[in-house]
Scaffold this motif. Structure first.
Motif, short mmCIF file in Angstrom:
data_model
loop_
_atom_site.label_atom_id
_atom_site.label_comp_id
_atom_site.label_asym_id
_atom_site.label_seq_id
_atom_site.Cartn_x
_atom_site.Cartn_y
_atom_site.Cartn_z
N ASP A 201 0.68 -1.16 -0.21
CA ASP A 201 -0.24 0.12 -0.07
C ASP A 201 0.98 1.25 0.10
O ASP A 201 1.35 1.18 1.21
N ASP A 202 1.66 1.55 -1.02
CA ASP A 202 2.15 3.05 -1.44
C ASP A 202 2.08 3.58 -0.82
O ASP A 202 2.52 5.02 -0.65
N LYS A 203 0.64 4.22 -0.86
CA LYS A 203 -0.11 5.68 -0.22
C LYS A 203 -0.01 5.53 0.75
O LYS A 203 0.93 7.06 1.78
N ASN A 204 0.51 4.90 1.73
CA ASN A 204 0.27 4.98 3.36
C ASN A 204 1.84 3.89 3.72
O ASN A 204 2.41 3.86 5.56
N GLY A 205 2.75 3.80 3.14
CA GLY A 205 4.24 3.76 3.33
C GLY A 205 4.11 1.85 4.10
O GLY A 205 4.23 1.13 4.97
N VAL A 206 2.90 1.11 3.94
CA VAL A 206 2.75 -0.77 4.64
C VAL A 206 2.63 -1.46 3.64
O VAL A 206 1.31 -1.37 2.63
N LEU A 207 2.55 -2.69 4.47
CA LEU A 207 2.18 -3.70 3.88
C LEU A 207 0.78 -4.28 4.67
O LEU A 207 0.28 -4.15 5.36
N PRO A 208 -0.59 -4.48 3.75
CA PRO A 208 -1.86 -4.52 3.82
C PRO A 208 -1.32 -5.72 4.23
O PRO A 208 -1.04 -6.63 5.20
N PRO A 209 -3.02 -6.21 6.13
CA PRO A 209 -2.74 -6.69 6.70
C PRO A 209 -2.93 -7.96 6.12
O PRO A 209 -3.51 -8.18 4.48
N PHE A 210 -2.50 -8.78 6.87
CA PHE A 210 -1.71 -10.30 6.27
C PHE A 210 -3.53 -11.49 6.13
O PHE A 210 -4.37 -10.87 7.12
N LEU A 211 -4.38 -12.40 5.44
CA LEU A 211 -5.43 -12.90 4.80
C LEU A 211 -6.31 -12.12 5.59
O LEU A 211 -7.48 -12.58 6.11
N GLY A 212 -5.69 -10.98 4.65
CA GLY A 212 -7.53 -9.35 4.86
C GLY A 212 -8.89 -9.91 3.67
O GLY A 212 -9.19 -8.66 4.19
N SER A 213 -8.39 -10.19 2.75
CA SER A 213 -9.13 -10.58 1.85
C SER A 213 -9.44 -11.89 1.79
O SER A 213 -8.28 -12.62 2.05
N HIS A 214 -10.75 -11.77 0.55
CA HIS A 214 -10.97 -13.42 0.26
C HIS A 214 -10.23 -13.14 -0.69
O HIS A 214 -10.01 -14.81 -0.46
N PRO A 215 -9.67 -13.01 -1.60
CA PRO A 215 -8.50 -13.23 -2.75
C PRO A 215 -7.29 -14.54 -2.10
O PRO A 215 -6.90 -15.07 -2.02
N GLU A 216 -7.11 -13.14 -0.94
CA GLU A 216 -5.79 -13.84 -0.52
C GLU A 216 -6.35 -15.36 0.64
O GLU A 216 -5.15 -16.18 -0.25
#
Ligand code: C2O
Ligand code: CU
Length: 484
Positions: A201-216
């Motif tokens: 997530d380059d806007k916030n300079g973080v990695l999005p939460p893990f297992l945080g989405s249905h596709p993941e």
């Protein structure tokens, strides 16, 4: 609890945003290559391009002693800084190299906030040193553990944690292992290419939460940036010379992305797989590389100009049609020179010859809806995180393992501590000669392997989509030592 088989899921489509045009910076880090240490044995290890090599602090010619520190590190991608993890502060970690027969001693210090282990993916070593957190107490923060094992077979392998690996590997804890054979031809250059992707997530300079989405949860964590040796792939550029012949050691270290690779502007043949150098090299136009697998390629620069290693990604165009999008993951400017020399490939004897299976077992790969956690468990023979071993075999047994995928998402199946061969049924994912430790089982299909269970111990067998492993697709197989 009601068990509902997961419906066929739509093909996961993940486009990578393309990078802004970048100056052709020389991203090759290892031209300042490590010089072999002064006590180098008679066999001089080739210099490796791609990442620094771990310095051997041991004087003995057949012992490689190195130190790895797992620690937090800052890492920059396209001008945005992220909190990542690295070995010795590097992402990927330094290359561990040795020659066949060497004893390897790795002192791991854990400076993370959580426990970790290291698994030496592909090496046939003792199960006590394999990084299995069910055998080895994970190394706690602040603690040190020393791994000791022998490099039995030449080849390209890799190392990574086996605790919380969906996060630890994604955040940067992975590195290459190169075990050299004194019989290998000398190439003009040997490149190590760790191909990866990362979700940022380059806007916030973080990695999005893990297992945080249905596709993941369904397909594992796919990135939105491709990485080559830890850098934005589109920026990894270097030079080569017409007439040169190089050896490329490729590892797919992504959490989930199966890669399809092509080379534009040069010819290549496959000279090695997971299980090391091939008896007979072969040619192909496109390489299918599931996560965890390795390929060694011999690349000949027949003409001057641009050469690109291409990773083909499926995407959807403006008309909603599925299209293939090529991304360069290594670009070389090839200077004019000669015609390439022919490299003679010695007839390597594989560490395990072909043998008939004397027994067949079945492993069903499936998913279930559950009422806990993220709502989905991934299973092997109906069990998530099976406590008891799926099978017990005898040392030396040759077993046909039928891997039956009952659901839509694909599963790259990985067996620790052993090699196998894939039984070809004509499909590209089974048309993969040579010894392997990882095989792709596409959705709703069956793939058979012939496993040579020559290494006694308790061995993890799991899906290498690290989200799937974390959500249950993790088991063990036992190989009982032969009575001596
Ligand atoms: Cu590379 Cu058990 O994994
Ligand atoms: Cu899987």
């Amino acid at each position: 609890m009601i068990l509902v088989p997961l419906a066929l899921t739509f093909l996961l489509v993940t486009a990578c945003s393309s990078d802004p045009a970048a100056p052709a910076a020389d991203a090759g880090t290892a031209d300042s290559a490590p010089s072999p240490d002064s006590s180098a044995p008679a066999f001089e290890l080739p210099a490796l391009w791609g990442a620094p090599v771990l310095a051997d602090s041991d004087d003995a010619p057949d012992v490689v002693s190195v130190k790895l520190v797992a620690e937090k590190t800052k890492w920059t991608l396209d001008g945005v800084e992220y909190d990542m993890l690295g070995y010795n502060g590097k992402l990927p970690g330094p290359i561990l190299q040795a020659k066949v027969g060497d004893e390897i001693v790795v002192e791991l210090t854990n400076k993370l906030d959580e426990p970790t282990t290291i698994h030496w993916h592909g090496l046939r070593i003792s199960d006590q040193m394999d990084g299995n957190p069910r055998i080895q107490n994970p190394v706690k923060p602040g603690e040190t553990f020393t791994y000791r094992f022998r490099a039995r077979e030449a080849g390209t392998y890799w190392y990574h944690p086996h605790v919380n690996s969906n996060q630890q590997v994604e955040r940067g804890l992975y590195g290459a292992i190169v075990i050299h054979s004194p019989d290998a031809p000398r190439y003009d250059r040997e490149r190590v290419l760790l191909l990866d992707d990362v979700l940022v997530d380059d806007k916030n300079g973080v990695l999005p939460p893990f297992l945080g989405s249905h596709p993941e949860i369904m397909h594992g964590r796919w990135g939105n940036r491709l990485l080559t040796n830890g850098q934005a792939s589109s920026r990894v550029t270097h030079t080569a010379k017409q007439g040169n012949v190089e050896r490329w050691r490729i590892v797919n270290t992504a959490n989930a992305r199966t890669m399809e690779l092509e080379i534009k502007g040069a010819t290549f043949r496959v000279i090695g797989t997971d299980g090391g150098p091939l008896e007979k090299p072969y040619t192909t136009t496109r390489l299918l590389v599931p996560v965890g697998q390795r390929y060694d390629l011999e690349v000949s620069f027949e003409q001057a100009g641009k050469v690109e290693l291409i990773s083909v990604t499926q995407s959807v165009d403006a008309n909603n049609q599925l299209v293939e999008v090529p991304y360069a993951v290594l670009s070389l400017d090839v200077a004019a020179g000669e015609a390439p020399r022919a490299v003679e490939w010695p007839a390597f004897t594989p560490p395990i010859g072909e043998r008939q299976a004397t027994r067949t077992v079945t492993v069903e790969l499936n998913g279930q809806q559950v009422s806990t956690g993220v709502g989905i468990a991934w299973t092997m023979n109906g069990q998530a995180n099976a406590k008891d071993p799926l099978f017990t075999f005898d040392e030396g047994e040759t077993v046909r393992i039928k891997l039956i995928n009952k659901a839509g998402p694909e599963h790259p199946f990985h067996l620790h501590g052993q090699f196998f061969r894939i039984v070809s049924d004509g499909n590209p994912w089974t048309d993969q000669p040579g010894l392997k430790d990882t095989v792709l089982v596409p959705g709703l299909s069956t793939v058979e392997i012939i496993a040579y269970l020559d290494n006694p111990g308790r061995w993890m067998a799991h899906c290498h989509i690290l989200a799937h492993a974390e959500l249950g697709m993790m088991s063990e197989m036992v190989v009982k030592p032969a009575q001596k």
